[in-house]
Design a protein around this motif. Structure first.
Motif, PDB file in Angstrom:
ATOM      1  N   UNK B 363     -29.370 -38.120  46.691  1.00 42.77           N
ATOM      2  CA  UNK B 363     -29.662 -36.809  47.184  1.00 42.77           C
ATOM      3  C   UNK B 363     -29.705 -35.850  45.838  1.00 42.77           C
ATOM      4  N   UNK B 364     -30.667 -34.942  46.015  1.00 49.48           N
ATOM      5  CA  UNK B 364     -31.446 -34.099  45.037  1.00 49.48           C
ATOM      6  C   UNK B 364     -30.891 -32.798  44.938  1.00 49.48           C
ATOM      7  N   UNK B 365     -30.496 -32.075  43.698  1.00 52.96           N
ATOM      8  CA  UNK B 365     -30.132 -30.744  43.726  1.00 52.96           C
ATOM      9  C   UNK B 365     -30.936 -30.420  42.411  1.00 52.96           C
ATOM     10  N   UNK B 366     -32.180 -29.647  42.484  1.00 56.37           N
ATOM     11  CA  UNK B 366     -32.837 -29.186  41.406  1.00 56.37           C
ATOM     12  C   UNK B 366     -33.878 -28.258  41.594  1.00 56.37           C
ATOM     13  N   UNK B 367     -34.534 -27.927  40.516  1.00 52.38           N
ATOM     14  CA  UNK B 367     -35.750 -26.869  40.585  1.00 52.38           C
ATOM     15  C   UNK B 367     -35.202 -25.535  40.624  1.00 52.38           C
ATOM     16  N   UNK B 368     -34.181 -25.116  39.760  1.00 53.90           N
ATOM     17  CA  UNK B 368     -33.706 -23.890  39.930  1.00 53.90           C
ATOM     18  C   UNK B 368     -34.330 -22.683  39.186  1.00 53.90           C
ATOM     19  N   UNK B 369     -35.277 -23.167  38.432  1.00 54.09           N
ATOM     20  CA  UNK B 369     -36.027 -21.953  37.517  1.00 54.09           C
ATOM     21  C   UNK B 369     -35.173 -21.113  36.832  1.00 54.09           C
ATOM     22  N   UNK B 370     -35.202 -19.866  36.798  1.00 54.75           N
ATOM     23  CA  UNK B 370     -34.441 -19.143  35.922  1.00 54.75           C
ATOM     24  C   UNK B 370     -33.175 -18.799  36.848  1.00 54.75           C
ATOM     25  N   UNK B 371     -33.099 -19.052  38.315  1.00 54.94           N
ATOM     26  CA  UNK B 371     -32.065 -18.610  39.150  1.00 54.94           C
ATOM     27  C   UNK B 371     -30.775 -19.303  39.427  1.00 54.94           C
ATOM     28  N   UNK B 372     -30.653 -20.270  38.545  1.00 51.74           N
ATOM     29  CA  UNK B 372     -29.602 -21.349  38.897  1.00 51.74           C
ATOM     30  C   UNK B 372     -28.187 -20.545  38.940  1.00 51.74           C
ATOM     31  N   UNK B 373     -27.706 -19.627  38.001  1.00 51.03           N
ATOM     32  CA  UNK B 373     -26.705 -19.262  37.723  1.00 51.03           C
ATOM     33  C   UNK B 373     -26.209 -18.565  39.111  1.00 51.03           C
ATOM     34  N   UNK B 374     -26.716 -17.587  39.607  1.00 52.69           N
ATOM     35  CA  UNK B 374     -26.356 -16.781  40.823  1.00 52.69           C
ATOM     36  C   UNK B 374     -26.392 -17.920  41.993  1.00 52.69           C
ATOM     37  N   UNK B 375     -27.074 -18.714  41.941  1.00 52.62           N
ATOM     38  CA  UNK B 375     -27.064 -19.734  43.282  1.00 52.62           C
ATOM     39  C   UNK B 375     -25.817 -20.815  43.236  1.00 52.62           C
ATOM     40  N   UNK B 376     -25.292 -20.895  42.129  1.00 52.63           N
ATOM     41  CA  UNK B 376     -24.270 -22.124  42.011  1.00 52.63           C
ATOM     42  C   UNK B 376     -23.462 -22.215  43.063  1.00 52.63           C
ATOM     43  N   UNK B 377     -22.720 -21.226  43.401  1.00 50.03           N
ATOM     44  CA  UNK B 377     -21.617 -21.423  44.574  1.00 50.03           C
ATOM     45  C   UNK B 377     -22.228 -22.115  45.777  1.00 50.03           C
ATOM     46  N   UNK B 378     -23.406 -21.059  46.342  1.00 53.77           N
ATOM     47  CA  UNK B 378     -24.060 -21.763  47.531  1.00 53.77           C
ATOM     48  C   UNK B 378     -24.809 -23.065  47.414  1.00 53.77           C
ATOM     49  N   UNK B 379     -25.270 -23.327  46.367  1.00 54.98           N
ATOM     50  CA  UNK B 379     -25.784 -24.610  46.067  1.00 54.98           C
ATOM     51  C   UNK B 379     -24.804 -25.840  46.133  1.00 54.98           C
ATOM     52  N   UNK B 380     -23.539 -25.454  45.469  1.00 52.68           N
ATOM     53  CA  UNK B 380     -22.802 -26.696  45.660  1.00 52.68           C
ATOM     54  C   UNK B 380     -22.422 -26.654  46.939  1.00 52.68           C
ATOM     55  N   UNK B 381     -21.923 -25.493  47.692  1.00 51.95           N
ATOM     56  CA  UNK B 381     -21.877 -25.390  49.060  1.00 51.95           C
ATOM     57  C   UNK B 381     -22.633 -26.385  50.016  1.00 51.95           C
ATOM     58  N   UNK B 382     -23.735 -26.089  49.798  1.00 59.04           N
ATOM     59  CA  UNK B 382     -24.780 -26.848  50.720  1.00 59.04           C
ATOM     60  C   UNK B 382     -25.317 -28.148  50.135  1.00 59.04           C
ATOM     61  N   UNK B 383     -25.131 -28.426  49.065  1.00 59.56           N
ATOM     62  CA  UNK B 383     -25.161 -29.937  48.487  1.00 59.56           C
ATOM     63  C   UNK B 383     -24.301 -30.711  48.923  1.00 59.56           C
ATOM     64  N   UNK B 384     -22.822 -30.230  48.997  1.00 58.08           N
ATOM     65  CA  UNK B 384     -21.942 -30.765  49.372  1.00 58.08           C
ATOM     66  C   UNK B 384     -21.799 -31.258  51.019  1.00 58.08           C
ATOM     67  N   UNK B 385     -22.428 -30.128  51.626  1.00 58.69           N
ATOM     68  CA  UNK B 385     -22.590 -30.255  53.095  1.00 58.69           C
ATOM     69  C   UNK B 385     -23.844 -31.507  53.378  1.00 58.69           C
ATOM     70  N   UNK B 386     -24.885 -31.368  52.436  1.00 59.97           N
ATOM     71  CA  UNK B 386     -25.847 -32.391  52.746  1.00 59.97           C
ATOM     72  C   UNK B 386     -25.229 -33.901  52.600  1.00 59.97           C
ATOM     73  N   UNK B 387     -24.585 -33.975  51.462  1.00 63.51           N
ATOM     74  CA  UNK B 387     -23.839 -35.104  51.064  1.00 63.51           C
ATOM     75  C   UNK B 387     -22.961 -35.727  51.923  1.00 63.51           C
TER      76      UNK B 387
END
Lengths: 94, 423
Positions: B363-387
């Motif tokens: 599974x891939x989590x990538x490509x956050x450009x400048x915006x990764x910091x603010x995204x990290x909780x939801x990114x983890x939330x949905x990446x966990x859901x995907x996995x």
């Protein structure tokens, strides 16, 4: 500051230039399958190490050039004119 | 692990602060895990935490080549906001902001999330109209705190800006998101690490992935600097070096280029700026806030050429300093304390990837450009859901690798397929 040896103007600060992108991309024929175009427009190898890239000397001669540069150390290995014909003329004049 | 509470702070105050224990274990790698997350940044740690908390996974490892907080987790300007316009982006970032609002309680760790407002300056009637369209859309789609401020209101709230009529770009108003703000970036990494560890996640630092072993359409194990680790499922969350890891997994190209972004902090000052202020007009791009220690934290554009080096160039230092002086002339004599640079995954449309791959268990989590910091909780939330569920949640189904071939790109800025333009 990276210093780029423009084949037309000599060595200049990189702030005189504009970065193009991956210079190794060969665009497919206009009637090529769409997959080839997707590959050329969107997909990148994103090399860590020496890559060929295009720059334009926007604050100088405005020519496009191809630079072999290390994306980790920023060391430049070669610079040549992007236009093959022009590059050949420059090479012959040396 | 000691749970933090007012009582534990009080008790340790009386006992010479001797009662604190380490915040997470330093385990030896096991031979095998159910799930291995590569990358111990905010996204990887959040993913491990939500896999354990939301999905009851017990046998998880996070492998990190350096130390926690040493990569982009500690190389950002800590801004959190959800002022996105496109469907697909706005629900995701709004969910992330809601997670931020509860994060300190959820993790039992003070991430110092400060909802101090995000103020984007506007310099022309056209810019005000454009912002009104964007912020009205936000209000209609579940982000109620979007406002447009006129000049009078802005002058009251942020008095130190350069409001002079002779400014190159006179200020005319601002687009404001009031629930946006900043957080303490190290604390987010430590808080997620501590919370994940307490749920049984093994956090393996100084553990660099050097190769992967494939069998058919799956990854069977990863080779690391601390030995071979077998895994039933593998997630990549290594912004900046995604392409390299992708190639270790046997693939070739991605719609990503690595660029570096610089950020700066000044010497500490008395309280000066209560909000996050953003200045972007013409060629300028600048954002600034003041940390709780008093340092002015600010940044600008990426370095403009592809690079994996974690060090910035001087033309951008000059560019950012010029922006700073043009909107906050009072900073003219402030000295710079530190500056740093992080390697960003700049994607071809400025939007990220949380998706399945051609390999069945990768599974891939990538490509956050400048915006990764603010995204990290939801990114983890949905990446966990995907996995955990092996299918993308509808909120992130746009964040796939196929969108370019399908012509459904998520280009928030409308900048076109050039990674360096998606600032």
């Amino acid at each position: 500051m990276i210093r780029i040896n423009c084949p037309f103007c000599g060595e200049r600060d990189h702030s005189e230039f504009s970065y193009g992108g991956d210079g190794s991309i060969v665009y497919p024929a206009l009637d090529a399958p769409v997959e080839e175009w997707v590959e050329a427009v969107f997909q990148r190898e994103n090399i860590r190490g020496v890559q060929t890239e295009s720059w334009q000397h926007v604050s100088g001669c405005r020519q496009w050039i191809l630079v072999e540069r290390d994306t980790m150390t920023h060391e430049i290995h070669s610079v040549r004119a992007a236009h093959e014909g022009v590059a050949k003329v420059l090479e012959a004049g040396k | 692990m000691t749970r933090f509470s007012a009582w534990s702070v009080f008790r340790n105050g009386l006992s010479g602060q001797s009662g604190w224990t380490r915040q997470w274990r330093d385990p030896e790698p096991k031979k095998q895990y159910d799930i291995v997350i590569v990358g111990g940044g905010l996204h990887g740690l959040a993913t491990a935490y939500y896999l354990a908390k939301n999905h009851g996974q017990k046998n998880i490892a996070v492998v990190e080549k350096g130390w926690l907080g040493g990569g982009n987790a500690g190389r950002n300007t800590t801004i959190v906001r959800s002022n996105y316009f496109l469907p697909g982006n706005r629900e995701f970032y709004e969910h992330s902001l809601k997670l931020w609002e509860e994060l300190s309680h959820d993790l039992n760790y003070n991430v110092m999330f400060s909802q101090r407002s995000h103020i984007a300056l506007l310099h022309s009637p056209a810019a005000i109209d454009g912002a009104a369209r964007r912020y009205n859309t936000m209000r209609l789609t579940g982000t109620p705190d979007a406002e447009i401020w006129d000049l009078e209101k802005l002058k009251q709230e942020v008095p130190h800006l350069n409001y002079g009529p002779d400014a190159r770009f006179p200020i005319r108003g601002a687009a404001v998101q009031k629930r946006a703000g900043t957080a303490r970036h190290d604390a987010v990494a430590w808080g997620y690490a501590r919370a994940a560890d307490s749920l049984g996640v093994d956090i393996l630092q100084n553990c660099e992935v050097t190769a992967t072993t494939r069998s058919g359409d799956e990854i069977t194990s990863i080779t690391t600097s601390r030995g071979e680790i077998k895994a039933k499922k593998v997630g990549f969350a290594v912004a900046g070096n995604t392409s390299r890891l992708w190639q270790m997994a046997g693939f070739n190209t991605l719609p990503i280029e690595s660029h570096k972004l610089q950020a700066f902090v000044s010497e500490p000052l008395k309280p000066l700026l209560d909000q996050v202020v953003v200045f972007g007009v013409g060629g300028a791009h600048f954002y600034i806030s003041q940390s709780d220690k008093g340092g002015m934290v600010f940044g600008g554009d990426i370095d403009w050429y592809k690079s994996y080096a974690q060090r910035g160039n001087l033309p951008i230092v000059q560019d950012v300093a010029e922006c700073a002086i043009s909107i906050l002339p009072c900073l003219g004599r402030v000295r710079l304390l530190r500056h740093w640079s992080g390697v960003m995954d700049m994607s071809m449309d400025g939007s990220p990837f949380i998706c399945k791959t051609p390999l069945r268990n990768l599974y891939l989590n990538a490509g956050w450009n400048y915006g990764g910091f603010k995204a990290s909780p939801a990114s983890g939330w949905y990446f966990a859901d995907l996995i955990a569920n092996d299918r993308p949640h509808e909120t992130i189904e746009h964040f796939n690798l196929e969108r370019f071939a399908q012509g459904v790109i998520l280009d928030e800025r409308g900048a076109g397929p050039d990674p360096k333009l998606h600032g």
